[in-house]
Structures are given as structure tokens and as C-alpha cells.
Design an enzyme around this catalytic site. Structure first.
Site, PDB file in Angstrom:
ATOM      1  N   ARG A 124      95.012  29.081  39.917  1.00 34.25           N
ATOM      2  CA  ARG A 124      95.332  29.533  38.800  1.00 34.25           C
ATOM      3  C   ARG A 124      96.067  28.815  37.988  1.00 34.25           C
ATOM      4  O   ARG A 124      96.631  27.773  38.348  1.00 34.25           O
ATOM      5  CB  ARG A 124      96.133  30.951  39.090  1.00 34.25           C
ATOM      6  CG  ARG A 124      97.476  30.979  39.540  1.00 34.25           C
ATOM      7  CD  ARG A 124      97.566  32.405  40.037  1.00 34.25           C
ATOM      8  NE  ARG A 124      98.902  32.487  40.944  1.00 34.25           N
ATOM      9  CZ  ARG A 124     100.172  32.434  40.418  1.00 34.25           C
ATOM     10  NH1 ARG A 124     100.385  32.591  39.121  1.00 34.25           N
ATOM     11  NH2 ARG A 124     101.116  32.526  41.329  1.00 34.25           N
ATOM     12  N   GLY A 125      96.109  29.227  36.723  1.00 37.91           N
ATOM     13  CA  GLY A 125      97.263  28.549  35.768  1.00 37.91           C
ATOM     14  C   GLY A 125      96.829  26.963  35.394  1.00 37.91           C
ATOM     15  O   GLY A 125      95.579  26.743  35.421  1.00 37.91           O
ATOM     16  N   ASP A 128      99.629  26.038  52.294  1.00 36.57           N
ATOM     17  CA  ASP A 128     101.023  26.374  51.819  1.00 36.57           C
ATOM     18  C   ASP A 128     101.898  25.089  51.798  1.00 36.57           C
ATOM     19  O   ASP A 128     101.863  24.483  53.003  1.00 36.57           O
ATOM     20  CB  ASP A 128     101.577  27.367  52.799  1.00 36.57           C
ATOM     21  CG  ASP A 128     102.962  28.095  52.341  1.00 36.57           C
ATOM     22  OD1 ASP A 128     103.305  27.420  51.629  1.00 36.57           O
ATOM     23  OD2 ASP A 128     103.308  29.220  52.891  1.00 36.57           O
ATOM     24  N   VAL A 129     102.496  24.562  50.574  1.00 37.26           N
ATOM     25  CA  VAL A 129     103.049  23.372  50.569  1.00 37.26           C
ATOM     26  C   VAL A 129     104.266  23.309  51.163  1.00 37.26           C
ATOM     27  O   VAL A 129     104.976  22.204  51.786  1.00 37.26           O
ATOM     28  CB  VAL A 129     102.994  22.879  49.137  1.00 37.26           C
ATOM     29  CG1 VAL A 129     101.791  22.574  48.540  1.00 37.26           C
ATOM     30  CG2 VAL A 129     103.969  23.924  48.371  1.00 37.26           C
ATOM     31  N   TYR A 138     115.422  24.019  39.610  1.00 37.01           N
ATOM     32  CA  TYR A 138     114.246  23.645  39.099  1.00 37.01           C
ATOM     33  C   TYR A 138     114.129  22.302  38.599  1.00 37.01           C
ATOM     34  O   TYR A 138     113.151  21.303  38.837  1.00 37.01           O
ATOM     35  CB  TYR A 138     113.559  24.858  38.323  1.00 37.01           C
ATOM     36  CG  TYR A 138     112.123  24.460  37.573  1.00 37.01           C
ATOM     37  CD1 TYR A 138     110.907  24.886  38.292  1.00 37.01           C
ATOM     38  CD2 TYR A 138     112.320  24.173  36.433  1.00 37.01           C
ATOM     39  CE1 TYR A 138     109.624  24.814  37.914  1.00 37.01           C
ATOM     40  CE2 TYR A 138     110.723  24.147  35.956  1.00 37.01           C
ATOM     41  CZ  TYR A 138     109.550  24.101  36.754  1.00 37.01           C
ATOM     42  OH  TYR A 138     108.417  23.905  36.013  1.00 37.01           O
ATOM     43  N   LYS A 161     112.122  18.776  39.911  1.00 37.25           N
ATOM     44  CA  LYS A 161     111.151  18.179  38.965  1.00 37.25           C
ATOM     45  C   LYS A 161     111.736  16.796  38.871  1.00 37.25           C
ATOM     46  O   LYS A 161     110.663  15.909  38.513  1.00 37.25           O
ATOM     47  CB  LYS A 161     110.887  19.146  37.742  1.00 37.25           C
ATOM     48  CG  LYS A 161     110.258  20.455  37.748  1.00 37.25           C
ATOM     49  CD  LYS A 161     108.909  20.347  38.425  1.00 37.25           C
ATOM     50  CE  LYS A 161     108.113  21.592  38.714  1.00 37.25           C
ATOM     51  NZ  LYS A 161     106.822  21.329  39.254  1.00 37.25           N
TER      52      LYS A 161
HETATM   53  P1  NDP Z   1     101.645  29.380  37.932  1.00 37.75           P
HETATM   54  O1  NDP Z   1     102.827  30.469  38.461  1.00 37.75           O
HETATM   55  O2  NDP Z   1     100.637  30.099  37.287  1.00 37.75           O
HETATM   56  O3  NDP Z   1     101.053  28.888  39.291  1.00 37.75           O
HETATM   57  C1  NDP Z   1     101.659  28.320  40.286  1.00 37.75           C
HETATM   58  C2  NDP Z   1     100.726  27.782  41.408  1.00 37.75           C
HETATM   59  O4  NDP Z   1     101.643  27.111  42.495  1.00 37.75           O
HETATM   60  C3  NDP Z   1     100.031  29.137  41.988  1.00 37.75           C
HETATM   61  O5  NDP Z   1      98.640  28.522  42.128  1.00 37.75           O
HETATM   62  C4  NDP Z   1     100.605  29.302  43.218  1.00 37.75           C
HETATM   63  O6  NDP Z   1      99.817  29.900  44.387  1.00 37.75           O
HETATM   64  C5  NDP Z   1     100.980  27.768  43.620  1.00 37.75           C
HETATM   65  N1  NDP Z   1     102.067  28.004  44.543  1.00 37.75           N
HETATM   66  C6  NDP Z   1     103.278  28.205  44.555  1.00 37.75           C
HETATM   67  N2  NDP Z   1     103.919  28.110  45.765  1.00 37.75           N
HETATM   68  C7  NDP Z   1     102.925  27.680  46.780  1.00 37.75           C
HETATM   69  C8  NDP Z   1     103.051  26.960  47.994  1.00 37.75           C
HETATM   70  N3  NDP Z   1     104.124  27.248  48.634  1.00 37.75           N
HETATM   71  N4  NDP Z   1     101.984  26.541  48.464  1.00 37.75           N
HETATM   72  C9  NDP Z   1     100.999  26.282  47.697  1.00 37.75           C
HETATM   73  N5  NDP Z   1     100.688  26.845  46.459  1.00 37.75           N
HETATM   74  C10 NDP Z   1     101.844  27.438  45.858  1.00 37.75           C
HETATM   75  O7  NDP Z   1     102.262  28.369  37.400  1.00 37.75           O
HETATM   76  P2  NDP Z   1     101.786  27.189  36.304  1.00 37.75           P
HETATM   77  O8  NDP Z   1     100.372  26.909  36.441  1.00 37.75           O
HETATM   78  O9  NDP Z   1     102.303  27.554  35.028  1.00 37.75           O
HETATM   79  O10 NDP Z   1     102.519  25.927  36.950  1.00 37.75           O
HETATM   80  C11 NDP Z   1     101.824  24.758  37.749  1.00 37.75           C
HETATM   81  C12 NDP Z   1     102.847  23.577  37.783  1.00 37.75           C
HETATM   82  O11 NDP Z   1     103.045  23.398  36.538  1.00 37.75           O
HETATM   83  C13 NDP Z   1     104.031  24.068  38.299  1.00 37.75           C
HETATM   84  O12 NDP Z   1     104.362  23.206  39.421  1.00 37.75           O
HETATM   85  C14 NDP Z   1     105.175  24.231  37.393  1.00 37.75           C
HETATM   86  O13 NDP Z   1     106.369  23.961  37.555  1.00 37.75           O
HETATM   87  C15 NDP Z   1     104.669  23.290  36.299  1.00 37.75           C
HETATM   88  N6  NDP Z   1     104.957  23.495  34.978  1.00 37.75           N
HETATM   89  C16 NDP Z   1     104.695  24.555  34.176  1.00 37.75           C
HETATM   90  C17 NDP Z   1     104.895  24.850  32.902  1.00 37.75           C
HETATM   91  C18 NDP Z   1     104.292  25.960  32.127  1.00 37.75           C
HETATM   92  O14 NDP Z   1     104.807  25.986  30.896  1.00 37.75           O
HETATM   93  N7  NDP Z   1     103.809  27.059  32.835  1.00 37.75           N
HETATM   94  C19 NDP Z   1     106.006  23.743  32.255  1.00 37.75           C
HETATM   95  C20 NDP Z   1     106.148  22.627  33.126  1.00 37.75           C
HETATM   96  C21 NDP Z   1     105.755  22.373  34.180  1.00 37.75           C
HETATM   97  P3  NDP Z   1      99.739  31.479  44.377  1.00 37.75           P
HETATM   98  O15 NDP Z   1      98.481  31.858  43.797  1.00 37.75           O
HETATM   99  O16 NDP Z   1      99.292  31.642  46.003  1.00 37.75           O
HETATM  100  O17 NDP Z   1     100.987  31.893  44.224  1.00 37.75           O
END
Ligand code: NDP
Length: 240
Positions: A17-18, A53-54, A146, A150
Site C-alpha cells: 500500500r501507499g 516482517d522487516v 523517526y 531516516k
Molecule cells: P503507509 O503507512 O501507507 O505504509 C507503510 C508500509 O510499511 C505498509 O506497507 C506497512 O505494512 C509496511 N510496514 C510497516 N512495518 C512493517 C514491518 N515491520 N515489516 C514489513 N512491512 C512493514 O506509509 P507510506 O506509504 O506513507 O510510507 C512508506 C515509506 O515512505 C515509509 O518508510 C515512510 O517513512 C516513508 N515516507 C512517507 C512519507 C509520506 O508523506 N507519506 C514522507 C516521507 C517518507 P502493513 O500494511 O503490514 O502495515
């Protein structure tokens, strides 16, 4: 073009997602064989998915093995995207808030990179792309954990560049600014308006714009780019 830089197996952590899903799409559009690694082991849009799971080394190792089995080749492109936030003012930040964020965002990326090295060396090349954040260099109130995680990714990518640069393995960081996803949906309207006022582009970014930057860094054209921090932030982080 070498085998290592085109049509490779790409593993995207948190690609369900995302931003991760947008990256998966961009890599697939660029011709890569994409496998999504996620905790549920299920991904939308017909992507192959593996349970990952990272925060668990055994899970990381198993996920790479599974991806290799699915695609029949070693992972040539790793996108370490999985990330969480546990924002809190420093004096109220618990050990758990610190540990969880560092373990997922920073150590999780290191676990994946470590597992990726051997197959990349075997296939004589590879690309590692770490999804950081503008917050890593700019800082953010309530985001000590955070920001540390990062910022740490920059040191990770640069150390890998120095260690493995001679093996045709690149390691780069993409630093998104405010991107419209579930993570930023949680912000209040007031805070969103304040942030937007500080962004030279005057808008939040789209996840696909991060995907495009990652796809470029994974492409043959980016073979001579390593240890770089590529901002995708509408100018928010300029000068940092
Ligand atoms: P989301 O919260 O939409 O998605 C986060 C993703 O990380 C999900 O797929 C989630 O999986 C996964 N995740 C979390 N923990 C684990 C784990 N232990 N093992 C495997 N997967 C895991 O976040 P975004 O898409 O917004 O963010 C993605 C990346 O971009 C992140 O690293 C975030 O810090 C970075 N980022 C985002 C910004 C933003 O504006 N949105 C800005 C700057 C950086 P699950 O579905 O299982 O929860």
C-alpha cells in the site's frame, strides 16, 4: 545493458500500500519482475507477494528465499520502503516508541540489505534504494525517533556504496517530502495547511512521483549514481 541492471527481480518491502505500492507499479512499468514483501503476504493489483516482517531476521531471510523461488532469480533490486511513525515529544517518548521505529525503519532496512548482498554479488550487480524522508535531514518536532531512523539510512547507503561500489552495486536514498498516503492523512487540516505553506511547489506529492524516482535509480541509466540522497519533496528540504 548488463543482466544486473535490466528486467531484474525487484523486492519492495511494505509494497502492499501507499508509497511502496506506487513504487511496485513504477518498477513493473519499467519492466522489472516485482515481488511485494509485506506482513500479510498479500498484495493488490496482481503483484506476487511474500510474507515479510522487516523486524524479524528469519522472516526477511525466508521472504528473499520465497521471492527467489517465485521468480527463479536472485533479487537484483531491493527497495527498503517499510516504515512506521510513533511521533511523540521527546520528554514523553517511551523506549518502546524509540525501539519500534528504529527497529523497523533502520535496522529493518539493514536486515534486508544484508540478505540482498550475496545474490547481488552472484549476479554481478544490483541496486539498493532506501526510502528515507525529508524529516531525516530537516528534523521534525515530535519525530526524534523517526528522524534518527531516516537519517541513519543515509549512512547505511553511503557505507554500502563504499563497501560494494566496485561490485556494480549501487545504494541510494530517496527522501520524500509530504506525500498523500495513509501516513499523512492522519495529520490535522491545520497542520497540513502549515506544511503546504512551506513547500515551494505549493502542494503535497503523489506516491507515483516517488515511484518514478525509485524506478530511475533502479534503471541502467543510473549505474553511476550511488550514495546519493534524491529528494522528492517539492523543494521542502532544500539546503539540508
Ligand atoms: P503507509 O503507512 O501507507 O505504509 C507503510 C508500509 O510499511 C505498509 O506497507 C506497512 O505494512 C509496511 N510496514 C510497516 N512495518 C512493517 C514491518 N515491520 N515489516 C514489513 N512491512 C512493514 O506509509 P507510506 O506509504 O506513507 O510510507 C512508506 C515509506 O515512505 C515509509 O518508510 C515512510 O517513512 C516513508 N515516507 C512517507 C512519507 C509520506 O508523506 N507519506 C514522507 C516521507 C517518507 P502493513 O500494511 O503490514 O502495515
Amino acid at each position: 545493458m548488463t543482466e544486473s541492471t535490466t528486467s531484474t527481480t525487484a523486492l519492495v518491502t511494505g509494497g502492499n500500500r501507499g508509497i511502496g505500492l506506487a513504487i511496485a507499479h513504477a518498477l513493473r512499468d519499467a519492466g522489472h519482475r516485482v515481488v511485494v514483501g509485506c506482513r500479510s503476504g498479500q498484495a493488490p493489483d496482481d503483484f506476487d507477494a511474500v510474507t515479510l516482517d522487516v523486524s524479524d531476521t528469519a522472516s526477511v531471510d525466508a521472504a528473499f528465499g520465497e521471492a527467489e523461488k517465485i521468480t527463479g532469480s536472485g533479487v537484483g533490486v531491493l527497495v527498503a520502503n517499510a516504515g512506521i511513525t510513533r511521533d511523540q515529544l521527546l520528554m514523553r517518548m517511551s523506549d518502546e516508541d524509540v525501539d519500534a521505529v528504529l527497529d523497523t525503519n533502520l535496522v529493518g532496512a539493514i536486515r534486508c540489505a544484508r540478505r540482498a548482498v550475496r545474490p547481488m554479488m552472484k549476479r554481478k550487480g544490483g541496486r539498493m534504494i532506501f526510502v528515507s524522508s525529508v524529516i531525516g535531514l530537516h528534523g521534525g518536532p515530535g519525530q526524534v525517533n523517526y528522524a534518527a531512523s531516516k537519517a541513519g539510512l543515509v549512512g547505511v547507503a553511503r557505507s554500502i556504496s563504499r563497501e560494494l561500489g566496485g561490485r556494480n552495486i549501487t545504494a541510494n536514498v530517496v527522501a520524500p517530502g509530504f506525500i498523500e498516503t495513509a501516513m499523512t492523512d492522519e495529520l490535522s487540516d491545520d497542520l497540513k495547511a502549515t506544511y503546504r505553506g512551506h513547500i515551494p511547489a505549493g502542494r503535497f506529492g503523489a506516491a507515483s512521483e516517488v515511484g518514478a524516482a525509485v524506478a530511475f535509480l533502479a534503471s541502467p541509466q543510473a549505474a553511476y549514481i550511488t550514495g546519493a540522497v534524491v529528494p522528492v519533496d517539492g523543494g521542502l528540504g532544500m539546503g539540508h
